[in-house]
Design an enzyme around this catalytic site. Structure first.
Site, mmCIF file in Angstrom:
data_model
loop_
_atom_site.group_PDB
_atom_site.id
_atom_site.type_symbol
_atom_site.label_atom_id
_atom_site.label_comp_id
_atom_site.label_asym_id
_atom_site.label_seq_id
_atom_site.Cartn_x
_atom_site.Cartn_y
_atom_site.Cartn_z
ATOM 1 N N CYS A 1 -43.637 63.813 19.943
ATOM 2 C CA CYS A 1 -44.885 63.046 19.801
ATOM 3 C C CYS A 1 -44.726 61.584 20.198
ATOM 4 C CB CYS A 1 -45.400 63.127 18.371
ATOM 5 S SG CYS A 1 -45.537 64.805 17.798
ATOM 6 N N HIS B 1 -50.245 57.625 16.544
ATOM 7 C CA HIS B 1 -50.095 59.074 16.732
ATOM 8 C C HIS B 1 -50.916 59.785 15.655
ATOM 9 C CE1 HIS B 1 -48.612 62.998 17.349
ATOM 10 N NE2 HIS B 1 -47.838 63.026 16.275
ATOM 11 N N ASN C 1 -52.971 67.491 15.814
ATOM 12 C CA ASN C 1 -51.815 66.790 16.371
ATOM 13 C C ASN C 1 -51.531 67.354 17.762
ATOM 14 O OD1 ASN C 1 -49.259 65.909 17.065
ATOM 15 N ND2 ASN C 1 -48.328 66.367 15.082
HETATM 16 N N1 ACO Z 1 -52.852 76.202 3.689
HETATM 17 C C1 ACO Z 1 -52.572 76.356 2.378
HETATM 18 N N2 ACO Z 1 -51.379 76.088 1.840
HETATM 19 C C2 ACO Z 1 -50.418 75.645 2.660
HETATM 20 C C3 ACO Z 1 -50.628 75.456 4.043
HETATM 21 C C4 ACO Z 1 -51.892 75.771 4.546
HETATM 22 N N3 ACO Z 1 -52.195 75.643 5.850
HETATM 23 N N4 ACO Z 1 -49.500 75.008 4.601
HETATM 24 C C5 ACO Z 1 -48.602 74.911 3.625
HETATM 25 N N5 ACO Z 1 -49.141 75.292 2.461
HETATM 26 C C6 ACO Z 1 -48.499 75.371 1.171
HETATM 27 C C7 ACO Z 1 -47.010 75.597 1.287
HETATM 28 O O1 ACO Z 1 -46.717 76.973 1.399
HETATM 29 C C8 ACO Z 1 -46.528 75.014 -0.004
HETATM 30 O O2 ACO Z 1 -46.748 75.978 -1.018
HETATM 31 P P1 ACO Z 1 -45.682 76.161 -2.205
HETATM 32 O O3 ACO Z 1 -45.631 74.829 -2.895
HETATM 33 O O4 ACO Z 1 -46.269 77.250 -3.011
HETATM 34 O O5 ACO Z 1 -44.394 76.508 -1.528
HETATM 35 C C9 ACO Z 1 -47.466 73.877 -0.243
HETATM 36 O O6 ACO Z 1 -48.652 74.126 0.529
HETATM 37 C C10 ACO Z 1 -46.898 72.556 0.237
HETATM 38 O O7 ACO Z 1 -47.674 71.616 -0.361
HETATM 39 P P2 ACO Z 1 -47.273 70.107 -0.261
HETATM 40 O O8 ACO Z 1 -45.800 69.912 -0.231
HETATM 41 O O9 ACO Z 1 -48.023 69.349 -1.276
HETATM 42 O O10 ACO Z 1 -47.858 69.774 1.145
HETATM 43 P P3 ACO Z 1 -47.832 68.356 1.801
HETATM 44 O O11 ACO Z 1 -48.688 67.440 1.040
HETATM 45 O O12 ACO Z 1 -46.414 67.942 2.095
HETATM 46 O O13 ACO Z 1 -48.533 68.634 3.188
HETATM 47 C C11 ACO Z 1 -48.030 68.863 5.482
HETATM 48 C C12 ACO Z 1 -47.942 69.497 4.093
HETATM 49 C C13 ACO Z 1 -49.469 68.677 5.857
HETATM 50 C C14 ACO Z 1 -47.354 69.793 6.475
HETATM 51 C C15 ACO Z 1 -47.310 67.495 5.463
HETATM 52 O O14 ACO Z 1 -46.043 67.622 4.897
HETATM 53 C C16 ACO Z 1 -47.193 66.869 6.806
HETATM 54 O O15 ACO Z 1 -48.163 66.439 7.398
HETATM 55 N N6 ACO Z 1 -45.950 66.714 7.324
HETATM 56 C C17 ACO Z 1 -45.726 66.092 8.603
HETATM 57 C C18 ACO Z 1 -45.874 67.139 9.645
HETATM 58 C C19 ACO Z 1 -45.949 66.551 11.015
HETATM 59 O O16 ACO Z 1 -46.570 65.554 11.249
HETATM 60 N N7 ACO Z 1 -45.315 67.261 11.928
HETATM 61 C C20 ACO Z 1 -45.455 66.978 13.302
HETATM 62 C C21 ACO Z 1 -44.447 66.051 13.826
HETATM 63 S S1 ACO Z 1 -44.897 65.707 15.414
HETATM 64 C C22 ACO Z 1 -44.018 66.493 16.644
HETATM 65 O O17 ACO Z 1 -43.067 65.937 17.098
HETATM 66 C C23 ACO Z 1 -44.452 67.832 17.207
#
Ligand code: ACO
Length: 331
Positions: free
Chosen positions: A116, A256, A286
């Protein structure tokens, strides 16, 4: 080498595939909800390329639009840099495919891979060739078809990403305009948190890799999140201080577009009001390397940014990588 010329952006363009996938559409294929996706990420929908469209197709359209915006022809381009983690194929590079599509007469063309952060890496790289006078016009493109590398059964990843391309023509601009500072970095130790494991020389494509779904993006979201919140705020601040400016001098932030909560961290660190931040992740998700140039193109075309504005561009991504710059808009 000392700087002879100021490098800035004289034209922008973007291309989004027409198909829209909403959060409601995703509710039908994975165990998720619109409420979860919006509250955790800010994303409402995303664009998805059809089966006949690859990254170079989107990149070529975005590039043509950026050239039109700059009033240039393909033959005026001295170099093409494509930032992508989703190339059409391992080789030839997507940049070479774009060069052929444009008919950009033998100019050097290559891809860079910084996930990204890739567009900003490319922009900063291009600005060095402009600053030294080596080249006059460089096309920098961020383009992705991430939908083709997502496991549409994995709710942790499939809700986050979208497809698209954005392009910028980097050229000489008047003194006091263009790129005022830049900051780049990488933390290879953290790379394991966001990977696409198979299909390279470590794990070439095989029946096993396909069976084990190793050709899809895998992510430890919370690890990437912690890194992103810290680095986006830090890199934004650094771009300002390296330009010899203060937060009060910042007119606009084009970040980003991964997660609204990550963007909010950077916005607050720069003391900017919400209306001074360009947001399109609600519509596109994203788009990795395409996020910043698509946002920049929209901000320019809608006049959210104007000539003379001091803009912070900032991104983080897989690698792990990050980059930022301070840019005085010259269009
Ligand atoms: N719908 C419902 N529940 C979900 C979903 C979904 N789509 N995705 C994950 N969950 C669940 C998980 O299974 C987990 O459940 P569990 O606790 O029972 O195991 C729980 O939600 C996780 O909840 P949180 O830890 O509170 O989630 P968080 O607030 O961390 O949000 C997210 C998750 C959105 C992925 C966040 O961590 C994030 O944005 N991370 C950065 C990701 C990112 O930007 N990646 C791209 C990098 S760019 C590149 O180079 C390609």
């Amino acid at each position: 080498m000392s700087k002879l010329y100021n490098a800035g952006i004289i034209g922008t363009g973007s291309c989004l595939p027409p198909k829209i996938v909403t959060n409601e559409d995703l509710e039908k294929i994975v165990d998720t909800s619109d409420e979860w996706i919006v509250s955790r990420t800010g994303i409402k929908k995303r664009r998805v390329a059809d089966e006949n469209t690859a990254t170079s197709d989107l990149a070529t359209v975005a590039a043509r639009r950026a050239l039109d915006d700059a009033g240039l022809k393909p033959s005026d381009i001295d170099m093409i840099i494509v930032a992508t983690v989703t190339p059409d194929m391992n080789f030839p590079s997507t940049a070479c495919l774009v060069q052929a599509n444009l008919g950009a007469e033998h100019c050097p063309a290559f891809d860079i891979e910084a996930a990204c952060s890739g567009f900003l890496y490319g922009f900063i790289l291009a600005s060095q060739f402009i600053a030294t006078g080596a080249y006059e016009n460089i096309l920098v493109i961020g383009a992705e078809c991430l939908s083709k590398f997502l496991n549409w059964k994995d709710r942790n990843t499939c809700v986050l990403f979208g497809d698209g391309a954005g392009a910028a023509v980097v050229s000489r601009v008047d003194e006091k305009f263009g790129i005022l500072s830049h900051c780049m970095g990488a933390d290879g130790e953290g790379g394991k948190h966001l990977i696409l494991e198979a299909g390279g020389s470590r794990k070439p494509a095989s029946f096993e890799t396909v069976k084990n779904e190793l050709h899809y993006v895998q992510m430890e979201g919370s690890e990437v999140f912690k890194f992103a919140v810290r680095i986006m705020a830090k890199a934004s601040e650094e771009a300002v201080s390296l330009a010899g400016l203060t937060k009060a001098d910042v007119d606009f932030l084009v970040p980003h577009q991964a997660n609204i909560r990550i963007i909010e961290g950077a916005r607050k660190r720069l003391n900017l009001p919400k209306e001074k931040v360009y947001i399109n992740l609600d519509r596109y998700g994203n788009m990795s390397a395409a996020s910043v140039p698509v946002a920049l193109d929209e901000a320019s075309r809608t006049k959210a940014i104007k000539k003379g504005d001091r803009i912070v561009l900032v991104a983080f991504g897989g690698g792990l990588t990050w980059a930022s710059c301070m840019l005085r808009w010259s269009k």
